[in-house]
Design a protein around this motif. Structure first.
Motif, short mmCIF file in Angstrom:
data_model
loop_
_atom_site.label_atom_id
_atom_site.label_comp_id
_atom_site.label_asym_id
_atom_site.label_seq_id
_atom_site.Cartn_x
_atom_site.Cartn_y
_atom_site.Cartn_z
N LEU A 1 1.06 -1.31 0.15
CA LEU A 1 0.03 0.00 -0.19
C LEU A 1 0.84 1.52 0.05
O LEU A 1 0.21 2.34 -0.07
CB LEU A 1 -0.90 0.07 1.53
CG LEU A 1 -1.73 -1.20 1.22
CD1 LEU A 1 -2.77 -1.16 2.78
CD2 LEU A 1 -2.80 -1.42 0.05
N ILE B 1 -8.06 -3.95 -5.77
CA ILE B 1 -7.15 -4.79 -6.14
C ILE B 1 -5.87 -4.99 -5.26
O ILE B 1 -5.00 -6.05 -5.01
CB ILE B 1 -6.39 -4.21 -7.73
CG1 ILE B 1 -5.59 -5.44 -8.37
CG2 ILE B 1 -5.70 -2.80 -7.37
CD1 ILE B 1 -5.93 -6.33 -8.84
N ASP B 2 -5.85 -4.02 -4.45
CA ASP B 2 -4.93 -4.10 -3.41
C ASP B 2 -4.91 -5.41 -2.48
O ASP B 2 -4.25 -5.95 -1.90
CB ASP B 2 -4.74 -2.91 -2.11
CG ASP B 2 -4.43 -1.89 -2.89
OD1 ASP B 2 -3.66 -1.77 -3.83
OD2 ASP B 2 -5.02 -0.66 -2.95
N LEU C 1 -6.02 -8.38 -3.20
CA LEU C 1 -5.38 -9.47 -4.02
C LEU C 1 -3.76 -9.42 -3.84
O LEU C 1 -3.26 -10.32 -3.66
CB LEU C 1 -5.48 -9.31 -5.39
CG LEU C 1 -6.90 -10.07 -5.65
CD1 LEU C 1 -7.31 -9.75 -7.28
CD2 LEU C 1 -6.81 -11.57 -5.54
N ASP C 2 -3.30 -8.31 -3.93
CA ASP C 2 -1.88 -7.80 -3.73
C ASP C 2 -1.37 -8.31 -2.45
O ASP C 2 -0.49 -9.11 -2.07
CB ASP C 2 -1.48 -6.35 -3.92
CG ASP C 2 -0.13 -6.07 -4.04
OD1 ASP C 2 0.64 -6.95 -3.92
OD2 ASP C 2 0.21 -4.95 -4.25
N PHE D 1 -1.65 -12.24 -1.93
CA PHE D 1 -0.28 -12.74 -2.70
C PHE D 1 0.97 -12.62 -1.78
O PHE D 1 1.84 -13.53 -1.63
CB PHE D 1 0.17 -12.05 -3.89
CG PHE D 1 -0.77 -12.33 -5.15
CD1 PHE D 1 -1.49 -13.63 -5.16
CD2 PHE D 1 -1.05 -11.64 -6.06
CE1 PHE D 1 -2.27 -14.06 -6.10
CE2 PHE D 1 -1.80 -12.09 -7.19
CZ PHE D 1 -2.66 -13.24 -7.29
N ARG D 2 1.14 -11.34 -1.32
CA ARG D 2 2.47 -11.15 -0.29
C ARG D 2 2.18 -11.92 0.93
O ARG D 2 3.28 -12.37 1.30
CB ARG D 2 2.54 -9.50 0.02
CG ARG D 2 2.99 -8.47 -1.48
CD ARG D 2 2.76 -7.27 -1.13
NE ARG D 2 2.87 -6.63 -2.35
CZ ARG D 2 4.01 -6.00 -3.05
NH1 ARG D 2 5.29 -6.31 -2.26
NH2 ARG D 2 3.87 -5.43 -4.12
N ARG E 1 -8.67 -16.27 -1.30
CA ARG E 1 -9.00 -14.76 -1.32
C ARG E 1 -10.38 -14.55 -0.46
O ARG E 1 -10.28 -13.89 0.65
CB ARG E 1 -9.19 -13.84 -2.42
CG ARG E 1 -9.61 -12.53 -2.11
CD ARG E 1 -9.75 -11.79 -3.45
NE ARG E 1 -10.51 -12.07 -4.60
CZ ARG E 1 -11.31 -11.34 -5.22
NH1 ARG E 1 -11.03 -10.14 -5.55
NH2 ARG E 1 -12.04 -11.94 -6.29
N GLU F 1 -16.90 -9.32 -0.20
CA GLU F 1 -17.30 -9.08 -1.61
C GLU F 1 -18.29 -10.33 -2.17
O GLU F 1 -19.24 -9.92 -2.79
CB GLU F 1 -15.92 -9.21 -2.72
CG GLU F 1 -16.33 -8.38 -3.76
CD GLU F 1 -15.07 -8.46 -4.81
OE1 GLU F 1 -15.30 -8.86 -6.04
OE2 GLU F 1 -13.99 -8.45 -4.23
N ASN G 1 -22.49 -9.76 -2.91
CA ASN G 1 -22.94 -10.13 -4.32
C ASN G 1 -24.04 -11.27 -3.91
O ASN G 1 -24.67 -11.91 -5.09
CB ASN G 1 -21.78 -10.81 -5.27
CG ASN G 1 -20.82 -9.37 -5.70
OD1 ASN G 1 -21.46 -8.25 -5.68
ND2 ASN G 1 -19.76 -9.56 -5.79
#
Lengths: 164, 129
Positions: B20, B42-43, B45-46, B49-50, B61, B68, B72
């Protein structure tokens, strides 16, 4: 028309890494204005060139089925100018790949000299719809990318042509 | 050897500083990923991953950030708020998180506030057990 900022892949290991080259030439008109009397390849276009190198690598890893969209520039650091007559090498590595997205790390080199470090994230947008609809055809991977791949001796499916 | 929560926090801080672009003193346990640290979709997901790399674990995720998927699902949302059914599901999916404050006013726009640095630490601690 699509602009392509890489000329050729010189290495391509599916799902792992790729190396592309870009020859910078005074025939590129934007260099006449960037900057008058001191032409350098714009840094934003180096990011685009890395996005194409890494994006094709990510797309190929999933058989070009996903629409791979640049979603985040995690890091972009530049250490020197790139001038007409230079050949730069773009090294892209897949750091992580999941159904929804991928992250890549990358370096841009001129010979032994590090020009830039560019780390990116790509979204597989059909997996991140959040209620949005995108066209069915894969508008990311158009045939110009196929041309670059095939000219580099890498198998590529017949992509559609860019719809303007 | 199991990591202590302090060690996990330190790793999470490094993950968030890189993902971030925030300063280390901003990444307090109470800091909210979106409201305080400016994370966007998108962060997340980042960050996943990290974290996978930092701790050597696999993180679906939706397991770490279930909001999310919940939002939905038609059954779980009504008039901009999470329904009781939605709250029950959220509780089930975030067993380590106290959702009582959010449950009092389950406005979907506030659901992001549930995701704090501490939630990440607790998630990893449970995963490493």
């Amino acid at each position: 028309m699509r602009w392509i900022w890489i000329d050729k892949f010189v290495e391509f290991n599916s799902g792992k890494n790729a190396i592309a080259i870009k020859n910078v030439t005074m025939a590129e008109e934007h260099l006449h204005d960037n900057f008058p009397g001191f032409p350098i390849m714009p840094e934003c276009l180096m990011i685009e060139a890395m996005a194409q190198t890494a994006g094709i690598l990510v797309g190929q890893a999933r058989g070009f089925k996903e629409k791979v969209i640049l979603a985040k520039i995690s890091k972009a650091a530049f250490f020197n100018y790139v001038r007409p007559g230079d050949t730069i090498k773009l090294y892209a590595d897949i750091a992580s790949i999941a159904p929804e997205a991928a992250s890549t790390t990358g370096k841009i080199m001129r010979g032994d000299e590090m020009i830039a470090e560019v780390d990116l994230m790509f979204s597989h947008i059909d997996q991140n719809l959040a209620g949005k609809q995108f066209p069915k055809e894969n508008f990311v991977f158009t045939d110009l990318f196929g041309v670059v791949l095939r000219a580099s001796g890498i198998d590529a499916p017949a992509f559609g042509s860019a719809s303007r | 050897m199991a990591m202590t929560k302090d060690e996990i926090l330190k790793e999470i801080q490094n993950v968030l500083i890189d993902a971030l672009g925030v300063d280390d003193d901003e990444v307090t346990p109470e800091a909210k990923l979106m409201a305080d640290l400016g994370a966007e979709s998108i962060d997340f997901l980042d960050i996943v991953f990290r974290m996978e790399k930092a701790f050597g674990i696999k993180i679906p995720r939706e397991e770490l950030f279930p909001a999310e998927a919940l939002l939905n699902t038609a059954d779980f949302v009504s008039a901009g708020k999470l329904t009781q059914k939605g709250l029950d599901e959220l509780k089930k999916r975030m067993p380590h998180t106290d959702i009582s404050k959010f449950a009092a006013d389950p406005n979907v726009n506030k659901i992001g506030d549930l995701f704090t640095v501490q939630v990440l630490v607790d998630f990893v601690a449970a995963k490493l057990k």
